[in-house]
Write an enzyme that holds these catalytic residues in place. Sequence first.
Site, PDB file in Angstrom:
ATOM      1  N   GLU A 109       0.798  -1.223   0.000  1.00 30.21           N
ATOM      2  CA  GLU A 109       0.000   0.000   0.000  1.00 30.21           C
ATOM      3  C   GLU A 109       0.837   1.283   0.000  1.00 30.21           C
ATOM      4  OE1 GLU A 109      -3.089   0.344  -0.521  1.00 30.21           O
ATOM      5  OE2 GLU A 109      -3.824  -1.694  -0.279  1.00 30.21           O
ATOM      6  N   SER A 386     -37.653 -25.015 -17.267  1.00 27.69           N
ATOM      7  CA  SER A 386     -38.619 -24.455 -18.222  1.00 27.69           C
ATOM      8  C   SER A 386     -39.052 -23.037 -17.914  1.00 27.69           C
ATOM      9  CB  SER A 386     -39.858 -25.357 -18.292  1.00 27.69           C
ATOM     10  OG  SER A 386     -39.535 -26.597 -18.894  1.00 27.69           O
TER      11      SER A 386
END
Length: 841
Positions: A109, A386
């Site tokens: 960082e 379906s």
Amino acid sequence: MAENKSRAELKQAKKKTKKKAGSTKSLFKKVIIAFLILGIIGMLVGGITFFALVKDAPPIDEALLKDPVSSKLLDKDGNKFAEIGVEKRTHVQYQEIPKLMENAILAVEDIRFYDHYGVDLRRLVGAVIANFQEGFGAEGASTLTQQVVKLSFLTPDKTVERKVQEQWLAIQLEQKYTKEQIFEMYANKIYLSSIPSYGQVYGVASAAEAYYGKKLNELEIHEAAMIAGMPQSPNRYNPFDHPEDAEKRRNIVITLMAKHGFITEAEAEAAKAVPVASTLVQTQKDPQPYDAFIDQVLKEVIELGDIDVSTAGLEIHTTLDPAAQTYVEQALNTNDIIEYPNEEFQAGVALINTQTGEIQAIGGGRNSTVARGFNYATAINRQPGSTIKPVIDYGPAIEHLQWSTYHQIVDEPYTYSEGQPIKNHDNKFKGQMSIRQALADSRNIPALKTFQEVGSERAGEFASTLGIRVGDVFESHSIGGFNGVSPLELAGAFSAFGNQGIYNKPHAVTKVVFMDGSEVVLKPKPVTAMKESTAFMVTDIMRSVVTSGTGRSANISGLPVVGKTGTTNFPADVKKKYNIKNGGVNDIWFAGYTPLYTAAIWTGYDTPEKGYILSPDEKAIAKQLFKEIIQKVSEGKETGEFVKPNSVVQVAVEKGSNPPKLPSEFTPDDLIVKEYFIKGTEPKEVSEKYRKLDVPSELIAAYDEETNQVTLRWKYPDDQREGILFDVQYSVDEGPFELLETVGELGLIVQNPIPEAIYRFRVIAYREADPENRSDPADIEIQIPALSLEDELDLIPGEDDEEVEPDPEESEENEGETGDGNGNDGSGGNGNGGSGNNGNN
């Protein structure tokens, strides 16, 4: 002379050179002065711009740096229903943070954290170079100090103004606090994703506990590197959800730790060799109310950027309907509404507003014992079966091919393009049918044929516009044979059909208000996904699913409900491995909507080891849940109706005609269906199949004196005989016609006619299936001759004749009838006519 001239010319040349040199020096001085002036102007403009950008920056508030401010969640009516951030955190002081953890954070960082003053110009350049050399994400541009400022004071919008304010506040923060204090702030503030068994994770100490079940000082290199690498994109690098991405990110951190001398190359290689999931643990916290809905809220807010919801003091306006959410949770977690087969049976429920896409309630699962556990409404990746047919087959067919709801398709033995047979759920074939019937009965073969006519590209585009993740589209998609869909995604897709073709992405958050009063509106923009005609016609087809098809038990009296069922089966190898009985299925779905609400329900088990759906009662639970929930939330509300657009016309069609034809005046009523067509495509031709029936021809009537009977015969076209009956009527001496008998043959024998009477016979053809469609009559007249004396005497009973006892059970209405001795009916009791027997011709 020539020599003197040469010297003169030389002097002249020297004068010119001196003059030119002087001119060059003058130009250089002018350029330098110009640059100085521009520099001063630039500094003035830059300074003015800088101060203009930072003048609205919030002040450094010590309370916001040290004490987290919880965020409030408001329901659809503006009432608070939850608060994020009030739970206890595991806070650590700087001296409690082990050097391993600190070094891992600094490596990835801000390696120059202890050398800069809040903003690191060298690091800005270094970050660009590192991203090129070591891959994107190797280093970020913001310092730790800037990140603390961003998490504490600023909104997440990525603008020049916010970035300048961030840098300005970072410099101020460095002047007010020590490096150690700032590092401590960062280590306790960072958001590190969430996990079902724990909830949201903030700060490195909580991360050590949540992911590894350890204290911070017990972490190993690979674990510290994993935590240090997550803040860049917490959810993407969550090792539970995305282990591959998490491991790549962790290894980048380990590489940087070795590069900067925090660990040796050997330690780095050893740490990289440890699988990212090898030491992960699952810890538990108590769940809270509405946790499934809150889980969705947090996902949407986090998408805004690097926001620590628990400390940002946000006011989050949501779409929650508390009454609906409570009922959904009751329906899932008790047997008061639905009787569940066992504790392992799972279900996911997504309830949204049909018109806006606003999520009203989320049922994340049954019997959850963890805070915001696995969400079966939003996180599952199951085959939709379906339920996908309206989305990927019939919707695109109506949209692109202008099919009507009557469009005919043949349900017959069929194969995929590669030759593999496709079957219907009942292993039967029903022949020619409309797409309405095909969807209502959930026939697979018509669905595949429809998909093939539409084409995979258009089918995929149609589904994607409705928020369904389809990827590469194959023929198996036509019957839902793909992963994956969640109830929330399916609800979003179905709602567009009920909303005149307008798709609103399902969402739980409408806006977020930050502590400084600024706000971000999160309502997705509506998308026109299809024509109004398509939406209405698909809706009307799905109405047949619940009125006469596979979804009848989901129908709700008094509400305009439509929907679609879905079932998925286990592959053959899975059935064999787990000894799954015939009829056992993997998933049962139901998705449907009214003009006001849309709900999608999934039911099933996590794995085949835990169970599978077998009994009819289990298979009906998805439909029952839909019915109960929609019925409950619709109470006392004006639901409205689905409105037919002007682009659609309803037309009566003769059933079975292909191409469709208008019924004639002779078409039987039960063979007339009303279907919807896109205006301009409706049929114009009238069917002639059921035209007015032909008149019976060549009617003859012959009297036989020996047998005292009249034989009637007539003809009728052989190609029209099927289903035709004939009414034979008679009239005596110009009296009214009465029905003699109805026959299916082409003749009739009338026995014992009245002597000397004039008989008129009439034969009318009609269709048995449609008695109203009758032919014109065929008439004939015949006079019966007088009887001879001998014949008259034969009719007088003699003493040798045997009396016939009347049948005691015969009704009074038949008292006037007598037999003729041959088992045939005699003449009527009033003597006006005789009944007959069918002829044999």
